[in-house]
Design a protein around this motif. Structure first.
Motif, PDB file in Angstrom:
ATOM      1  N   UNK A  17       0.860  -0.955   0.492  1.00  0.00           N
ATOM      2  CA  UNK A  17       0.312   0.152   0.130  1.00  0.00           C
ATOM      3  C   UNK A  17       0.535   1.576  -0.315  1.00  0.00           C
ATOM      4  N   UNK A  68       2.957   0.827   5.784  1.00  0.00           N
ATOM      5  CA  UNK A  68       2.832   0.338   4.596  1.00  0.00           C
ATOM      6  C   UNK A  68       2.949  -1.441   4.128  1.00  0.00           C
ATOM      7  N   UNK A  69       1.289  -1.720   4.519  1.00  0.00           N
ATOM      8  CA  UNK A  69       1.713  -3.028   4.345  1.00  0.00           C
ATOM      9  C   UNK A  69       1.153  -3.304   3.600  1.00  0.00           C
ATOM     10  N   UNK A  70       1.771  -4.694   3.799  1.00  0.00           N
ATOM     11  CA  UNK A  70       1.139  -5.498   2.070  1.00  0.00           C
ATOM     12  C   UNK A  70       0.298  -5.953   1.707  1.00  0.00           C
TER      13      UNK A  70
END
Lengths: 109, 165
Positions: A82, A96-98
């Protein structure tokens, strides 16, 4: 054919994100399926291939300090993270999540 | 930023969680209690047994912020322990036990963290002196939990734990 526990794809396998029309047809009015949200920025990955780096079976609730099984089979794909632009360009989240991909949004390559 | 409503997979995460059965509920509550107790014991232990501190104001010292793409070296376990407080954190940023595996290794800065959605506080928060490092991801393994978390989150690194190469 599904693997054990209903997971079609394996870690390391290349999968293709389905075309936009096919995914739109299975999302509800809130752009969700089984609670998984399909975010606007995820559409750019439609039609492209990526490698599975993780099967998502359990997620940890940081606030409640509890681990939960997920409602439906899902995966994490390599390098798809993200960008944090959830509220336009002004307030960008750097977490910065997958992205987590519902199995039905993917197909074998 | 106050009152900003985030709508993303993180804020929506609870909806993908399968509700616990009665038995799972009991087991998870026990785990919660043990977790809280262990945390308190650890804080007390850290207060009693402390490493000689380099500087009590380590978090206040002006340090150069590494830029995305720069290579940094993670300090040794001993060096980092000197700058952790009794909550195993620096400037509010917690150093998780799993992060010690990266000590003395070199990694590339992926991103500077200026603000992020804090899922514990359930709000958007600003922060400083925090970066994400390429490849330094949480495996989700926690001894006390019956299963691993599969979210694959980036660890948050305080810049005082790092050296720019």
């Amino acid at each position: 054919m599904d693997n054990e526990n209903g997971y079609k794809f394996n870690v390391g396998q290349k999968v293709k994100v389905k075309e936009k029309e096919k995914i739109l047809a299975i999302l509800d009015d809130f752009n969700q399926q089984d609670g998984y949200l399909f975010m606007d920025q995820m559409w750019r990955y439609c039609g492209k291939s990526y490698r599975v780096i993780k099967t998502v079976k359990n997620v940890f609730d940081e606030k409640g300090v509890k681990i939960y099984k997920v409602k439906a089979s899902a995966y994490i794909l390599k390098n798809i993270i993200c960008d944090g632009k959830v509220d336009g360009e002004e307030n960008i989240c750097d977490h910065s999540c997958y992205f987590i991909w519902h199995q039905d949004w993917l197909q074998a390559e | 930023m106050e009152g900003l409503i985030m709508h993303c997979q993180l804020t929506n995460l609870k909806k993908v969680m399968k509700p616990h059965s009665a038995l799972e509920n009991i087991s998870q509550k026990k785990i919660q209690k043990v977790w809280h107790i262990k945390k308190k014991i650890k804080v007390l232990k850290n207060k009693v047994i402390t490493y000689p501190k380099e500087s009590q104001n380590a978090k206040e010292n002006k340090k150069q912020l590494p830029l995305p793409g720069q290579i940094v070296r993670i300090k040794s376990k001993k060096e980092i322990k000197k700058i952790l407080d009794e909550y195993d954190s620096t400037g509010g940023c917690v150093f998780a036990p799993e992060m010690f595996q990266y000590c003395e290794k070199s990694l590339t800065v992926y991103k500077i963290v200026n603000q992020f959605y804090d899922e514990v506080k359930e709000k958007f928060c600003k922060c400083k002196n925090i970066v994400l490092l390429d490849g330094a991801l949480c495996s989700g393994q926690r001894k006390m939990l019956p299963a691993d978390c599969d979210r694959n989150c980036f660890f948050f690194w305080h810049i005082s734990w790092l050296e720019i190469l």
